[in-house]
Design an enzyme around this catalytic site. Structure first.
Site, PDB file in Angstrom:
ATOM      1  N   CYS A 270       0.831  -1.209   0.000  1.00  0.00           N
ATOM      2  CA  CYS A 270       0.000   0.000   0.000  1.00  0.00           C
ATOM      3  C   CYS A 270       0.871   1.268   0.000  1.00  0.00           C
ATOM      4  O   CYS A 270       1.548   1.534  -0.979  1.00  0.00           O
ATOM      5  CB  CYS A 270      -0.977  -0.034   1.159  1.00  0.00           C
ATOM      6  SG  CYS A 270      -2.396   1.048   0.918  1.00  0.00           S
ATOM      7  N   HIS A 354      -3.766  -5.144  -0.103  1.00  0.00           N
ATOM      8  CA  HIS A 354      -3.552  -5.646   1.254  1.00  0.00           C
ATOM      9  C   HIS A 354      -3.579  -7.168   1.291  1.00  0.00           C
ATOM     10  O   HIS A 354      -4.661  -7.764   1.344  1.00  0.00           O
ATOM     11  CB  HIS A 354      -4.625  -5.085   2.197  1.00  0.00           C
ATOM     12  CG  HIS A 354      -4.403  -3.659   2.568  1.00  0.00           C
ATOM     13  ND1 HIS A 354      -3.954  -3.265   3.813  1.00  0.00           N
ATOM     14  CD2 HIS A 354      -4.526  -2.522   1.851  1.00  0.00           C
ATOM     15  CE1 HIS A 354      -3.840  -1.945   3.853  1.00  0.00           C
ATOM     16  NE2 HIS A 354      -4.180  -1.476   2.672  1.00  0.00           N
ATOM     17  N   GLU A 356      -3.007  -9.027   3.699  1.00  0.00           N
ATOM     18  CA  GLU A 356      -3.560  -9.498   4.972  1.00  0.00           C
ATOM     19  C   GLU A 356      -5.076  -9.330   5.034  1.00  0.00           C
ATOM     20  O   GLU A 356      -5.716  -9.785   5.983  1.00  0.00           O
ATOM     21  CB  GLU A 356      -2.909  -8.739   6.130  1.00  0.00           C
ATOM     22  CG  GLU A 356      -3.567  -7.444   6.544  1.00  0.00           C
ATOM     23  CD  GLU A 356      -3.512  -6.330   5.510  1.00  0.00           C
ATOM     24  OE1 GLU A 356      -4.268  -5.354   5.632  1.00  0.00           O
ATOM     25  OE2 GLU A 356      -2.705  -6.417   4.569  1.00  0.00           O
TER      26      GLU A 356
END
Length: 379
Positions: A270, A354, A356
């Site tokens: 990011c 992302h 995660e």
């Protein structure tokens, strides 16, 4: 309590406030995720922004402390269609309205979020004001007077001020496996394989959990930490986190990260991806309305594989400004923007989305193992 949402272009929406009251301003954007409002509210990348949820009803499963992505909410305000009157979840400890009241966050419901989202898609993200006390004209002026996202450094507001080692329970919850006769709902953590330093530009808890699940011991350091101090720790690698604001406004960070190139493996996501774009001599630009949601299709140009990804960013790396030493590895299939880059000579790579998730799909979690393999290849 009645409230108004005023955009800087003069568009007005009337609704009802929940949580706190008063006046708040910030850049308004929209997120298309159907679930995960608590993770979104507590994601530091939303610092300085008012978030519109496109899903019509929000708050139906309440708020659970374990699901927060940081120590407090970071949104300036929340715009929704309907606030659920019931928080129906055995894990819930608080309603969304009570959570907002505790943290002095203003929410506004009974807004036509479809009309608002179409307006932002057509004209782009813009500054806005939510108020329970100003007139329509005053709220519009307050929106116009608020700081633009371009040129804003919100990293300094969300980064940790002290270094710390992540030591919270990072086990992964799963259903019992009848084949392996797994007895409980928690998968054991692997032994620590690599010790890394993670720059906190607004890092999410689930990033730290995923890193630990991939065998990393993580020391988190403030965004102002010098490259010399990082290298003095002799880490196996360096992680560059997500974060809020304009990446072009972070020159002091660019200079330190530039000194890490060629000296340690680096993985960024990011904002970390955008920072590397600047470090490599490129630039970033503001997207019209950004990518925010859990359904963004990304293509890996090396393998041809397509992943559905979780994203939250309003800026992108300009692929035309990158030097020949940098390879664009991933692109967004909706608008062809750069979603991943790697250095052809040094062990450095990054992605714009992302891995995660939280919330979102888990298609891209393999990047944490890829980072581990990259470190192995340099030893």
């Amino acid at each position: 309590m009645k409230a108004i949402l005023a955009l800087e272009d003069g568009r007005l929406f009337e609704g009802r406030a929940f949580g706190s009251s008063g006046t708040t301003t910030g850049e308004i954007c929209f997120n298309t995720s159907m679930t995960g409002y608590q993770e979104i509210i507590t994601d530091p990348s939303y610092r300085g922004q008012i978030v519109t949820m496109t899903y019509p009803q929000i708050g139906n499963y309440g708020v659970t402390p374990e699901d927060a992505e940081s120590s407090c909410p970071h949104v300036r305000g929340l715009v929704i269609g309907e606030l659920s009157p019931v928080a129906s979840n055995y894990r819930s400890r608080q309603t969304l309205a009570d959570y907002f009241a505790e943290h002095h966050i203003i929410g506004i419901e009974h807004i036509d979020t479809r009309a608002l989202t179409k307006h932002l898609r057509s004209l782009g993200a813009m500054r806005a004001c939510i108020s329970t006390e100003l007139s329509a004209e005053e709220a519009i002026e307050a929106a116009k007077d608020s700081a633009p996202m371009e040129g804003s450094d919100f990293v300094k507001e969300v980064s940790t001020t002290e270094s710390y080692t992540w030591d919270q329970d990072s086990r992964r919850f799963t259903l019992p496996n009848v084949v392996t006769e797994q007895a409980d709902n928690w998968l054991p953590l692997p032994p620590v394989k690599h010790r890394i330093v993670a720059y906190d530009f607004g890092i999410k808890y689930n990033i730290l959990r995923r890193l630990r699940q991939a065998g990393f011991e993580v020391e988190v350091v403030p965004s102002t930490t010098s490259a010399a101090d990082v290298l003095a720790k002799k880490p196996d690698g360096v992680f560059l986190s997500n974060g809020p604001g304009d990446p072009a406004a972070l020159g002091y960070i660019h200079e330190e990260v530039k000194q890490l190139v060629g000296k340690t493996p680096i993985f960024g996501i990011c904002l970390g991806n955008q920072i590397l774009g600047h470090v490599f001599g490129g630039s970033t630009y503001k997207l019209k309305f950004g990518h925010r949601g859990g359904n963004q299709p990304v293509k890996d140009l090396r393998s041809g594989k397509i992943s559905i990804t979780s994203q939250n960013h309003g800026f992108a790396v300009d692929g035309t400004k990158l030097p020949d030493s940098i390879e664009v590895t991933h692109i967004n299939l909706n608008d062809q923007t750069v979603e991943g880059i790697r250095h052809k000579e040094h062990p450095i790579f990054s992605v714009q989305y992302h891995p995660e998730a939280a919330p979102g799909p888990n298609d891209a979690t393999y990047f944490f193992d890829e980072f581990s393999a990259l470190i192995d290849s340099t030893k």
